[in-house]
Design an enzyme around this catalytic site. Sequence first.
Site, PDB file in Angstrom:
ATOM      1  N   GLU A 173      49.681  37.763  93.896  1.00 45.65           N
ATOM      2  CA  GLU A 173      48.939  36.561  94.286  1.00 45.65           C
ATOM      3  C   GLU A 173      49.822  35.368  94.630  1.00 45.65           C
ATOM      4  O   GLU A 173      49.535  34.234  94.242  1.00 45.65           O
ATOM      5  CB  GLU A 173      47.948  36.179  93.179  1.00 45.65           C
ATOM      6  CG  GLU A 173      46.806  37.144  93.042  1.00 45.65           C
ATOM      7  CD  GLU A 173      45.691  36.672  92.110  1.00 45.65           C
ATOM      8  OE1 GLU A 173      45.844  35.583  91.491  1.00 45.65           O
ATOM      9  OE2 GLU A 173      44.689  37.373  91.972  1.00 45.65           O
ATOM     10  N   GLU A 292      42.652  44.276  91.923  1.00 42.13           N
ATOM     11  CA  GLU A 292      41.941  43.430  90.961  1.00 42.13           C
ATOM     12  C   GLU A 292      40.519  43.236  91.462  1.00 42.13           C
ATOM     13  O   GLU A 292      40.308  42.728  92.568  1.00 42.13           O
ATOM     14  CB  GLU A 292      42.614  42.058  90.785  1.00 42.13           C
ATOM     15  CG  GLU A 292      43.923  42.075  90.023  1.00 42.13           C
ATOM     16  CD  GLU A 292      44.415  40.681  89.678  1.00 42.13           C
ATOM     17  OE1 GLU A 292      43.567  39.781  89.424  1.00 42.13           O
ATOM     18  OE2 GLU A 292      45.646  40.479  89.661  1.00 42.13           O
TER      19      GLU A 292
END
Length: 503
Positions: A173, A292
């Site tokens: 991320e 995720e």
Amino acid sequence: MRAARLTIDPAFTIGPADRRLFGSFVEHLGRCVYGGIHEPGHPGADPLGLRRDVLELTRELGVSVVRYPGGNFVSGYRWEDGVGPVDDRPRRLDLAWKTIETNAFGLDEFMTWATAAQVEPMMAVNLGTRGVQEACDLLEYANHPGGTRLSDLRRAHGAKEPYGVRLWCLGNELDGPWQVGHKTAQEYGRLAAETARAMKLIDPSISLVACGSSGRGMPTFASWEATVLEHTYEQVDYVSAHTYYDPTDGDRASLLASAVDMDQFISEVVATADHVAARLRQTRKLKISFDEWNVWYQSRVQADLDRRGWVEAPELLEDDYTAVDAVVVGDLLITLLRHADRVGVACQAQLVNVIAPIRTRTGGPAWRQSIFHPFALTARYATGTVLRTEPVSPHYATKRYGDVPVLDTVALHDEESGALTVFAVNRGTEDLPLDLDLRGLSGLHPVQHLALVAGDDPDAVNTEAEPDRVTPRELPTGTVDGDRCAVRLPGISWNLLRFAPRP
């Protein structure tokens, strides 16, 4: 009463159901590791401190691959802190979650746990505060047979054989400003490409995941993927996607349609990747690692972080999942399967305690949350080839996504056994009659209808005191007329329909 129709034809295929779609995620966050999978002194722990009850539930859940050690945590992590004698390991500040990391559990312990849990490890490298050399060092420690300083160090720590980790994430991320070491797409893309090239020189057999956007709502979404893949397309095998759905605004109708957003997210990432492939004259189709995803009560996170100082393994993000949340999770799994041609890996975040299907009490028992059940049953029965289905369904109105179908489905055909499995979600509040046309698979008869029904008690949760309040139940398999089967799907429900050849 409104009704729906579904025609099953084995000639219209999407692709095989990859077992890596049923992955999970273990991060050094809250009580996922400490008090979750690892609790020395627990009455049920093994000599290494691994909780046997969590291991048993992990195997029952059907998890295939587990991503580790993060997540946000990895962007400030020094992997060397987590190997060697435990008493010699340093205590560090974890900036991602504002906690104290003891490093009592690290790479070697995780690999021992992964073997016991019968899961494939998926390792992430720190590209937030570190870079090419540290990633190569970790790979050498993990995968090189011996004869070098780091591979011999692993052997000295008790692992004579290489771990053979095949899946590696190139950071996490890094598009997010909350991330330690946040980077622009150009900065990350160049670093990821350099790291990928070096890692594949050490071990050409590995598969690499480049960081995609941390959410479809990010302001740089799609442009981030395009820039990163311009740098990395030739070196990586997957681009990641992350998404969470928050129930806390009370908009249940939209929450139940969350899979509509996931479906669009996947299509947009695929379109972006294919655009880059065309520009680079690449014929290889890049896959997505959806590493995720989950339902997550995110609006509670800041309060969790603000209410305490720097402590070890606090209770963080320990959401109690409702029956409705379980239906949503089951629908997200349907979406992942429906994109089996382009989604090659998926990891539900996370495994234990932290937004997880498994909960534990420190020193006490472990139990299954409501979301455990659709995951476990999908992992068990989603075998064979995913078939393309085009259900005819009534629609209902949502604030977030407009009019959406009440019915969502995916079907799988196991050519070896001849069995057919249909997963179906009724997002509506009323029972939904479903007419299944099985003429493409003549000779099948229904053998099971399992349903997790939220309509009667949508806010029900499983707790330590009531661990089985939300569980699937057996329902009538439906009536058969020739090659047609009529079945009723309860209001707000996730359903497993199984068919087998007639004897």
